[in-house]
Write an enzyme that holds these catalytic residues in place. Structure first.
Site, PDB file in Angstrom:
ATOM      1  N   GLY A 391       0.808  -1.209   0.000  1.00  0.00           N
ATOM      2  CA  GLY A 391       0.000   0.000   0.000  1.00  0.00           C
ATOM      3  C   GLY A 391       0.843   1.262   0.000  1.00  0.00           C
ATOM      4  O   GLY A 391       1.991   1.288  -0.446  1.00  0.00           O
ATOM      5  N   SER A 392       0.286   2.337   0.560  1.00  0.00           N
ATOM      6  CA  SER A 392       0.815   3.691   0.378  1.00  0.00           C
ATOM      7  C   SER A 392       2.149   3.975   1.056  1.00  0.00           C
ATOM      8  O   SER A 392       2.715   5.053   0.855  1.00  0.00           O
ATOM      9  CB  SER A 392      -0.215   4.707   0.878  1.00  0.00           C
ATOM     10  OG  SER A 392      -1.408   4.620   0.125  1.00  0.00           O
ATOM     11  N   VAL A 393       2.669   3.053   1.861  1.00  0.00           N
ATOM     12  CA  VAL A 393       3.961   3.328   2.492  1.00  0.00           C
ATOM     13  C   VAL A 393       5.063   3.529   1.452  1.00  0.00           C
ATOM     14  O   VAL A 393       6.091   4.150   1.735  1.00  0.00           O
ATOM     15  CB  VAL A 393       4.367   2.191   3.462  1.00  0.00           C
ATOM     16  CG1 VAL A 393       3.439   2.153   4.666  1.00  0.00           C
ATOM     17  CG2 VAL A 393       4.409   0.849   2.753  1.00  0.00           C
TER      18      VAL A 393
END
Length: 710
Positions: A391-393
């Site tokens: 995801g967005s990490v």
């Protein structure tokens, strides 16, 4: 006439006796001559052969090296055990081993506390035993003609096949005991000690065997050892296992070990750090030279002193490790209990904490909830082996890729509005109304759309805003280019950790514009928790990617405590990201805003923390088919970060796969775990600093008292 015949027969009898006596005389003469030849010509040689002594050397295994944590607490030790061993002399036969087994069965039992035999025997073991007891009968089951067409191995196998099941089905308990012992004796190699029994050897058994060694050729009552874990199962699965005595060296690598001085029954590292550092942990065997005469040992001498394996000092802080383990268990249990249906597929929580400047792993934890047993299992190795869509990490990597490829500049802005390519579903951010965002805002608010435009531009699509419903221009080489930038940060490549068989994740094979957009927000390729920890450490460390490691020092063994330093392991920089330092600093600032600025996706968890943290949240939509064939939609919740922002000393990554959709907002377990493990680190640091201050104060008071006395 009759009388003349009788006289003639009487005359012939002495003549025959004379011939017989003459033949006997010749035979004795030949024997006397032969005896003379033996005594006079060869007597000296034969006497030398009788008096000749034979010297053989045997190697005795030594305990493996210990392991310590970074604060020199013992985490892996050796526990001594009673052991019964067998070292077969040269030329020993199966009958000899059987005799030893029969005698030894009077003194030891091969059963455990529950009355079950320790090891398993096969029908072949029973047939071997029956054969030795009934050798003539067994050999009669093969004809002379059959034997003439077979070699010895084929002949023996044929005989074994003709021993019936009935003949081996009625052994007594005493006979089965003998068979079990003989099986262990048969494993032994000449002049190499073989463990016969080292599990549950009682003091009585040990004493009895020791008292009757003269009746048990090759048997010895000695001590063995087993691995002991003072911290229980904490980190135990990452430390790994060693083979037991019955396995010996690993069959797959037999040649490798034998060429390095191992014996076949030596125990070696099977997995984890035990395997990784086998050469250091194994030690140097003690070598004893035995002198035999007329088949009996008359002298022994230690020609090489044995030396335990070297001790390893790991980078892990066991006190912190225990706290991180407990935090993961507590939060995993809380999330499942609060939403048992929504989180019915969630079973793992993974976390890695490391020093971003040195690569030292401070804590590495994996906790798995076993629903059937209603208990947790330590699975730290999954942080290295299991890969998930993060995801967005990864958006920090996407921004850096955009900078370096030239598709965006510091301060570039885009309006956060959904994008639809062709007939595909629209792609948007996690929420609407984010407005126009620059690079800082895109990280702080975790804008998907901003990352989509970076991906589209790298693929050759420069229209902004993108005309929804149209086909995007796309060069598949953009995948290679973006993956290359990610790799510089440690994503999608080996981190270089000192651990066997590190995983690197799975790369998607389809190369489309929409999929590159997914990649840019962490929803295409998969990465391990360790890769994410190295990635955020690289950002924290001004773009220098450091090899993560579990080994801090190697020490010489010392029976009284910690030995002298044999080797210190230094930090190793693998590469620096190929971009200007000012660009890395912009991502660092964006990460700080995520944690410390109003509107940041983790602001509510880290806003008041005095340790000045920075990082990035992540959520990836994950779909899979369950055991019943149903399509399940879940989320991977992730978090990466470091602290302090201005002088990082700890970086971390958290991954919690397969959380329920919707319930993640009610219990965002990634943020809760991240907050708690950073708190634990700094609280532990403060506590130790206070203890050190107290120690220094006590020393000062003692010195003052001494001066006053003087």
């Amino acid at each position: 006439m009759v009388e003349k015949k009788k006289k003639k027969k009487k005359a012939q009898l002495p003549f025959r006796l004379n011939i017989l006596f003459f033949i006997v005389f010749l035979m004795f003469s030949v024997l006397i001559v032969q005896l003379g030849v033996v005594q006079i010509l060869n007597g000296e040689d034969f006497q030398k052969e009788i008096d000749r002594t034979i010297k053989d050397t045997t190697k005795i295994p030594v305990p493996r090296g210990k392991m310590y944590d970074r604060n020199y607490n013992v985490i892996v030790d050796n526990a001594p055990l009673y052991a019964i061993t067998y070292t077969p002399p040269k030329g020993v036969q199966a009958k000899d081993r059987l005799d030893v087994a029969v005698k030894l069965s009077e003194f030891i039992s091969m059963k455990d506390e529950d009355g079950e035999f320790i090891n398993r025997i096969t029908d072949r073991d029973k047939k071997d035993y029956w054969y030795l007891l009934n050798e003539e009968e067994a050999k009669s089951r093969i004809t002379v003609e059959e034997a003439a067409e077979m070699d010895s191995g084929e002949e023996y196998s044929t005989i074994m096949s003709r021993i019936t099941d009935e003949e081996i089905s009625n052994f007594t308990e005493e006979e089965l005991e003998v068979i079990h012992i003989k099986k262990e004796l048969d494993k032994a190699f000449s002049l190499t000690p073989q463990i016969v029994k080292n599990v549950n050897v009682t003091p009585e058994e040990y004493a009895k065997v020791a008292e009757h060694l003269d009746e048990l050729p090759g048997i010895n009552a000695t001590t063995d050892w087993d691995r002991d874990f003072p911290y229980g199962d904490t980190l135990q699965n990452l430390i790994g296992k060693i083979t037991d005595q019955s396995e010996g060296i690993l069959a797959d690598n037999e040649d490798y070990y034998l060429t390095r001085g191992y014996s076949r029954n030596d125990r070696v590292g099977r997995s984890g750090l035990e395997l990784q550092y086998e050469e250091l942990l194994r030690g140097r065997k003690e070598q004893i030279q035995y002198t035999t005469k007329k088949g009996k040992v008359i002298d022994s001498e230690t020609v090489v002193e044995g030396k335990s394996g070297k001790d390893l000092v790991l980078t892990v802080d066991m006190e912190l490790q225990k706290q991180v383990d407990e935090i993961l268990r507590e939060e995993l249990k809380t999330a499942i209990e609060k939403h048992p249906q929504g989180n019915r597929y969630m079973d793992d929580a993974l976390a890695v904490m490391m020093n971003p400047k040195t690569g030292e792993i401070l804590a590495i934890s994996g906790q798995r909830y076993d629903r059937k047993e209603n208990d947790f299992k330590n699975v730290s190795f999954r942080t290295i082996y299991d890969a998930h869509q993060p995801g967005s990490v990864v958006k920090g990597a996407t921004i850096l890729a955009g900078y370096e490829s030239g598709v965006i500049k510091p301060g570039s802005s885009f309006r956060d509005s959904p994008i639809r390519i062709g007939g595909d579903e629209p792609k948007g951010s996690w929420t609407t109304g984010l407005g126009v965002l620059n690079d800082y805002g895109a990280l702080r608010r975790s804008s998907n759309v901003y990352m989509f435009y970076v991906a589209l531009k790298m693929g050759g699509e420069n229209r902004y805003p993108f005309p929804n419903g149209e086909t995007a221009r796309f060069n598949p080489d953009a995948f290679r280019e973006m993956r290359n930038y990610f790799a510089q940060l440690g994503l999608g490549v080996k981190t270089g950790i000192d651990y066997p068989n590190e995983a690197t994740g799975v790369k998607g094979t389809l190369l489309k514009a929409g999929l590159l957009m997914d990649y840019a927000i962490g929803q295409y390729d998969t990465f391990t928790t360790l890769q994410l920890a190295q990635y955020v450490s690289t950002i924290a460390n001004d773009g220098y990617r450091v090899r993560p490691r579990l080994l801090k020092e190697v020490r010489e063994p010392d029976s009284t405590g910690l030995g002298s330093i044999y080797q210190s392991v230094n930090a190793e920089s693998l590469n620096r990201v190929d971009m200007d330092q000012s660009l890395v600093e912009r991502v660092q600032e964006g990460f700080r805003q995520v944690f410390q600025t109003q509107g940041g996706t983790a602001y509510s968890y880290f806003k008041d923390k005095e340790y000045n943290p920075a990082g990035k949240t992540g959520t990836a939509e994950y779909e899979f088919t369950d055991e019943d064939g149903n399509m399940v939609y879940t989320l991977n919740l992730t978090l990466v970060g470091y602290a302090p922002f201005d002088d990082p000393e700890v970086a971390f990554a958290v991954v919690v796969p397969k959380t329920g959709r919707g319930v993640s907002q009610q219990h965002p377990i990634n943020n809760v775990i991240g907050t708690r493990i950073l708190d634990a680190y700094f609280e532990l640091k403060e506590q130790r600093a206070g203890n050190n201050q107290d120690d220094e104060t006590e020393e000062t008071d003692e010195e003052s008292d001494q001066n006053n006395d003087e």
